[in-house]
Design a protein around this motif. Structure first.
Motif, PDB file in Angstrom:
ATOM      1  N   ALA A   1       0.727  -1.140  -0.072  1.00  0.00           N
ATOM      2  CA  ALA A   1       0.164   0.206  -0.050  1.00  0.00           C
ATOM      3  C   ALA A   1       0.991   1.406   0.101  1.00  0.00           C
ATOM      4  N   PHE A   2       1.856   1.126   0.725  1.00  0.00           N
ATOM      5  CA  PHE A   2       2.971   2.296   0.885  1.00  0.00           C
ATOM      6  C   PHE A   2       3.549   2.594  -0.531  1.00  0.00           C
ATOM      7  N   GLY A   3       3.966   1.510  -1.005  1.00  0.00           N
ATOM      8  CA  GLY A   3       4.712   1.477  -2.497  1.00  0.00           C
ATOM      9  C   GLY A   3       3.688   2.025  -3.341  1.00  0.00           C
ATOM     10  N   ILE A   4       2.283   1.523  -3.426  1.00  0.00           N
ATOM     11  CA  ILE A   4       1.320   2.133  -4.203  1.00  0.00           C
ATOM     12  C   ILE A   4       0.836   3.520  -4.118  1.00  0.00           C
ATOM     13  N   GLY A   5       0.826   3.970  -2.934  1.00  0.00           N
ATOM     14  CA  GLY A   5       0.545   5.414  -2.543  1.00  0.00           C
ATOM     15  C   GLY A   5       1.621   6.201  -3.014  1.00  0.00           C
ATOM     16  N   VAL A   6       2.783   6.042  -2.789  1.00  0.00           N
ATOM     17  CA  VAL A   6       3.861   6.949  -3.166  1.00  0.00           C
ATOM     18  C   VAL A   6       4.386   6.947  -4.591  1.00  0.00           C
ATOM     19  N   SER A   7       4.085   5.854  -5.027  1.00  0.00           N
ATOM     20  CA  SER A   7       4.174   5.681  -6.955  1.00  0.00           C
ATOM     21  C   SER A   7       3.018   6.557  -7.343  1.00  0.00           C
ATOM     22  N   LEU A   8       1.947   6.702  -6.800  1.00  0.00           N
ATOM     23  CA  LEU A   8       0.917   7.668  -7.422  1.00  0.00           C
ATOM     24  C   LEU A   8       1.467   9.155  -7.369  1.00  0.00           C
ATOM     25  N   ALA A   9       2.013   9.696  -5.998  1.00  0.00           N
ATOM     26  CA  ALA A   9       2.592  10.925  -5.885  1.00  0.00           C
ATOM     27  C   ALA A   9       3.586  10.883  -7.125  1.00  0.00           C
ATOM     28  N   ALA A  10       4.452   9.980  -7.314  1.00  0.00           N
ATOM     29  CA  ALA A  10       5.665   9.830  -8.341  1.00  0.00           C
ATOM     30  C   ALA A  10       5.258  10.201  -9.746  1.00  0.00           C
ATOM     31  N   ALA A  11       3.753   9.447  -9.876  1.00  0.00           N
ATOM     32  CA  ALA A  11       3.289   9.827 -11.097  1.00  0.00           C
ATOM     33  C   ALA A  11       2.776  11.229 -11.349  1.00  0.00           C
ATOM     34  N   ALA A  12       2.058  11.898 -10.426  1.00  0.00           N
ATOM     35  CA  ALA A  12       1.628  13.308 -10.354  1.00  0.00           C
ATOM     36  C   ALA A  12       2.896  14.252 -10.707  1.00  0.00           C
ATOM     37  N   GLY A  13       4.136  13.863  -9.974  1.00  0.00           N
ATOM     38  CA  GLY A  13       5.066  14.448 -10.108  1.00  0.00           C
ATOM     39  C   GLY A  13       5.913  14.461 -11.654  1.00  0.00           C
ATOM     40  N   ALA A  14       5.904  13.089 -12.089  1.00  0.00           N
ATOM     41  CA  ALA A  14       6.374  12.905 -13.433  1.00  0.00           C
ATOM     42  C   ALA A  14       5.416  13.737 -14.611  1.00  0.00           C
ATOM     43  N   LEU A  15       4.053  13.446 -14.422  1.00  0.00           N
ATOM     44  CA  LEU A  15       3.269  13.898 -15.427  1.00  0.00           C
ATOM     45  C   LEU A  15       3.183  15.418 -15.413  1.00  0.00           C
ATOM     46  N   LEU A  16       3.490  16.253 -14.216  1.00  0.00           N
ATOM     47  CA  LEU A  16       3.479  17.487 -14.290  1.00  0.00           C
ATOM     48  C   LEU A  16       4.797  18.210 -14.297  1.00  0.00           C
ATOM     49  N   ALA A  17       5.875  17.494 -14.283  1.00  0.00           N
ATOM     50  CA  ALA A  17       7.279  18.093 -14.447  1.00  0.00           C
ATOM     51  C   ALA A  17       7.302  19.211 -15.500  1.00  0.00           C
ATOM     52  N   PRO A  18       6.737  19.120 -16.789  1.00  0.00           N
ATOM     53  CA  PRO A  18       7.093  20.146 -17.867  1.00  0.00           C
ATOM     54  C   PRO A  18       6.124  21.231 -17.267  1.00  0.00           C
ATOM     55  N   ILE A  19       5.188  21.276 -16.457  1.00  0.00           N
ATOM     56  CA  ILE A  19       4.286  22.442 -16.137  1.00  0.00           C
ATOM     57  C   ILE A  19       4.662  23.166 -15.016  1.00  0.00           C
ATOM     58  N   PHE A  20       4.929  22.415 -13.911  1.00  0.00           N
ATOM     59  CA  PHE A  20       5.355  22.908 -12.473  1.00  0.00           C
ATOM     60  C   PHE A  20       6.929  22.761 -12.441  1.00  0.00           C
ATOM     61  N   LEU A  21       7.601  22.308 -13.236  1.00  0.00           N
ATOM     62  CA  LEU A  21       9.065  22.038 -13.283  1.00  0.00           C
ATOM     63  C   LEU A  21       9.654  21.193 -12.246  1.00  0.00           C
ATOM     64  N   VAL A  22      10.698  21.126 -12.348  1.00  0.00           N
ATOM     65  CA  VAL A  22      11.518  20.169 -11.333  1.00  0.00           C
ATOM     66  C   VAL A  22      12.543  21.045 -10.496  1.00  0.00           C
ATOM     67  N   TRP A  23      12.441  20.721  -9.233  1.00  0.00           N
ATOM     68  CA  TRP A  23      13.020  21.561  -8.306  1.00  0.00           C
ATOM     69  C   TRP A  23      12.963  20.961  -6.907  1.00  0.00           C
ATOM     70  N   PRO A  24      13.813  20.920  -5.735  1.00  0.00           N
ATOM     71  CA  PRO A  24      13.797  20.433  -4.498  1.00  0.00           C
ATOM     72  C   PRO A  24      12.422  20.447  -3.763  1.00  0.00           C
ATOM     73  N   GLU A  25      11.818  21.582  -4.136  1.00  0.00           N
ATOM     74  CA  GLU A  25      10.619  22.009  -3.141  1.00  0.00           C
ATOM     75  C   GLU A  25       9.521  21.776  -3.956  1.00  0.00           C
ATOM     76  N   ASN A  26       9.243  21.291  -5.033  1.00  0.00           N
ATOM     77  CA  ASN A  26       8.175  21.421  -5.958  1.00  0.00           C
ATOM     78  C   ASN A  26       7.068  20.512  -5.461  1.00  0.00           C
ATOM     79  N   GLY A  27       7.202  19.524  -4.557  1.00  0.00           N
ATOM     80  CA  GLY A  27       6.090  18.933  -4.110  1.00  0.00           C
ATOM     81  C   GLY A  27       5.446  19.462  -2.966  1.00  0.00           C
TER      82      GLY A  27
END
Lengths: 296, 248
Positions: free
Chosen positions: A198-224
């Motif tokens: 469950a923990f693995g799935i939950g955090v991978s959903l967050a990772a998916a959001a980060g990967a999908l939104l990377a070109p929109i909200f960019l990539v930097w240490p506090e983007n989450g």
């Protein structure tokens, strides 16, 4: 106001709302099974965005951006499983009384650790992966290609998530664990393993959001941080532990922020969400789909 | 099936403390294979704590638990279930948002049932047969949350029979708050499973008529200790038991 412009903002709100919901579903999914809040969810979002950036820029190439998303999710899934195994599982072994406090300390520490690790490894700069797609249209309405891709990607991931939870044996164990932890444990299911998945799935959903939104909200240490804040707003609105609640609340938050920006002022975009949170807390403290907890 | 004299479960000097409160103290029990043992005692005497210790929900402060002469008190609840111990709760632990049939399939999710994908149709047939046995077959597609308390108790009991291998069935107040018809189905299920499959039962109950009809022997627990053991008629005349129930 021009109805076309209004529809455009409405669509933009729905798009961003569904993507916010992905983050919220990750948080609420972990909560529903492990009964803990993962305060470092934004850092798994950040991890997903960095992985996607480096995979696309250095290994896969811009045209294979869609391969990067499942890869980023898989890596974060693995990291999540390891973290759960060594840092969070101890609270379920033995008879620790304040599991919530333990989980808070650990996940806040992880938040600080991962943010600083990102600065050490990649520097404080912002990175922008190449666009996933050019501008497109939903009906007559022009939409940013990146946002459209993020919407479709989110819908695909949510569809897969639904299938796993509803149709597989693992999904049954996850649902059973969320509904009755003691019951599933005494029926012979290794609930510690279920927690880990469950923990693995939950955090991978967050990772998916980060990967999908990377070109929109960019990539930097506090983007989450922003995505996490939105995730928690959605959970308060939709009800902690409710996945349908997260979806509806995500849509509601996205639309309200978007319409508020066009009808009132874009300067107060974040305020509209908080007003909605306060209104829901006043009318229905458990959130739209939350259930009142029975004590004893 | 009558008990064959071989010890299935043994607890030796089992103790459980919650801070300053001693819930179970130096409790030694010995249950023979095939036996139906009643555990009785006044409220708060430690019966449910004993169930929690045997099923692994609580860790013992001291003492040991043996199943078939192998020590099990360090094992997690799911491993104890895989060894053949299942239990029910006074307030049924059903999965409210799953159907009755889905509830029955939960034990097949355990790691010890690794061939579940291959055996899926067989597992479903087995679950349906058990639902038929406890007279819940007509409800198999209903959500558990729509069932009455008694029906949920039946469902919980039937789900336990899905565990393979099943050696020891611990039941905590299975007759509490259920109507006479369901009570009779529960009693018949216990007797049939004991007779036909040789399953050993340990039943915590306040329902003396049911205990009398079902149990070969009873153990009387008071203030965390076992103060008497024997048939219900035998223990009913022991002064310490009378004092425990009436108060000294």
């Amino acid at each position: 106001m021009d109805s076309l412009l209004l529809s455009q903002y409405l669509i933009a709100g729905i798009v961003i709302g569904i993507i916010y919901a992905l983050m919220a579903i990750g948080i609420t999914f972990i909560y529903s099974i492990m009964k803990m809040i993962n305060w470092s969810m934004g850092e798994f979002y950040m991890m997903g965005s960095y992985l996607q950036y480096f995979l696309v820029v250095y290994f896969l190439g811009a045209h294979l951006w869609f391969v990067g998303i499942p890869l980023s999710m898989a890596v974060v899934f693995g990291v999540g499983m390891i973290i759960q195994r060594y840092l969070l599982r101890p609270m379920f072994v033995g008879e620790m009384e304040r599991k919530d406090e333990y989980a808070t300390v650990i996940t806040v520490a992880l938040m600080v650790f991962f943010r600083n690790l990102a600065v050490v490894l990649a520097g404080p700069n912002q990175f922008a992966p190449p666009d996933y797609a050019g501008p497109t249209h939903i009906g007559p309405l022009p939409v940013s290609g990146n946002r459209f891709v993020a919407l479709i990607g989110t819908l695909v991931i949510l569809g897969l998530f639904y299938l796993i939870v509803k149709k597989t044996w693992v999904g049954k164990a996850l649902r059973g664990s969320a509904q009755n932890r003691v019951g599933i444990q005494t029926a012979g299911v290794n609930v510690l393993r279920v927690d880990q998945i469950a923990f693995g799935i939950g955090v991978s959903l967050a990772a998916a959001a980060g990967a999908l939104l990377a070109p929109i909200f960019l990539v930097w240490p506090e983007n989450g941080a922003v995505a996490t804040m939105k995730g928690f707003e959605i959970i308060v609105i939709g009800g902690l532990g409710s996945i349908p609640g997260s979806l509806v609340a995500g849509l509601l938050l996205g639309v309200i922020e978007s319409l508020g920006s066009v009808l009132i002022s874009p300067s107060f975009k974040d305020v509209y969400g908080f007003i909605l949170v306060l209104a829901i807390l006043t009318i229905r403290p458990t959130g739209l789909f939350g259930e009142r907890q029975r004590v004893a | 099936m009558s008990a064959d004299g071989i010890q299935l479960l043994e607890t030796k000097n089992l103790t459980k403390r919650f801070g300053g409160l001693v819930a179970v103290e130096n409790l030694s029990l010995s249950i023979r294979r095939g036996e139906i043992r009643g555990i009785i005692g006044p409220n708060g005497s430690g019966k449910t704590t004993l169930m929690n210790l045997i099923s692994g929900l609580y860790r013992a402060t001291a003492g040991a638990i043996y199943l078939e002469a192998q020590r099990i008190d360090g094992l997690t609840p799911n491993v104890r279930t895989a060894r053949g111990i299942i239990r029910t709760f006074q307030v049924p632990k059903v999965f409210r948002n799953m159907t009755v049939l889905e509830n029955m399939l939960v034990p097949a999710l355990s790691d010890s049932q690794g061939d579940r994908y291959k055996r899926h149709p067989e597992i479903v047939r087995e679950a349906q047969a058990l639902l038929q046995f406890v007279q819940l077959a007509h409800m198999e597609n209903r959500l558990a949350q729509t069932l009455s308390g008694g029906q949920n108790q039946l469902l919980q009991i039937a789900r336990g029979f899905m565990v393979q291998p099943l050696k020891l069935y611990l039941m905590d107040e299975p007759f509490a708050g259920v109507n006479p018809q369901i009570k009779s189905v529960i009693m018949e299920s216990i007797k049939a499973m004991n007779r036909e499959k040789g399953i050993t039962f340990v039943i915590v109950s306040h329902e003396m008529p049911s205990v009398r009809r079902l149990c070969d022997r009873v153990s009387v627990i008071h203030e965390g200790r076992c103060i008497a053991e024997g048939t219900l008629e035998e223990v009913a005349h022991i002064p310490a038991v009378i004092e425990a129930y009436i108060g000294g």
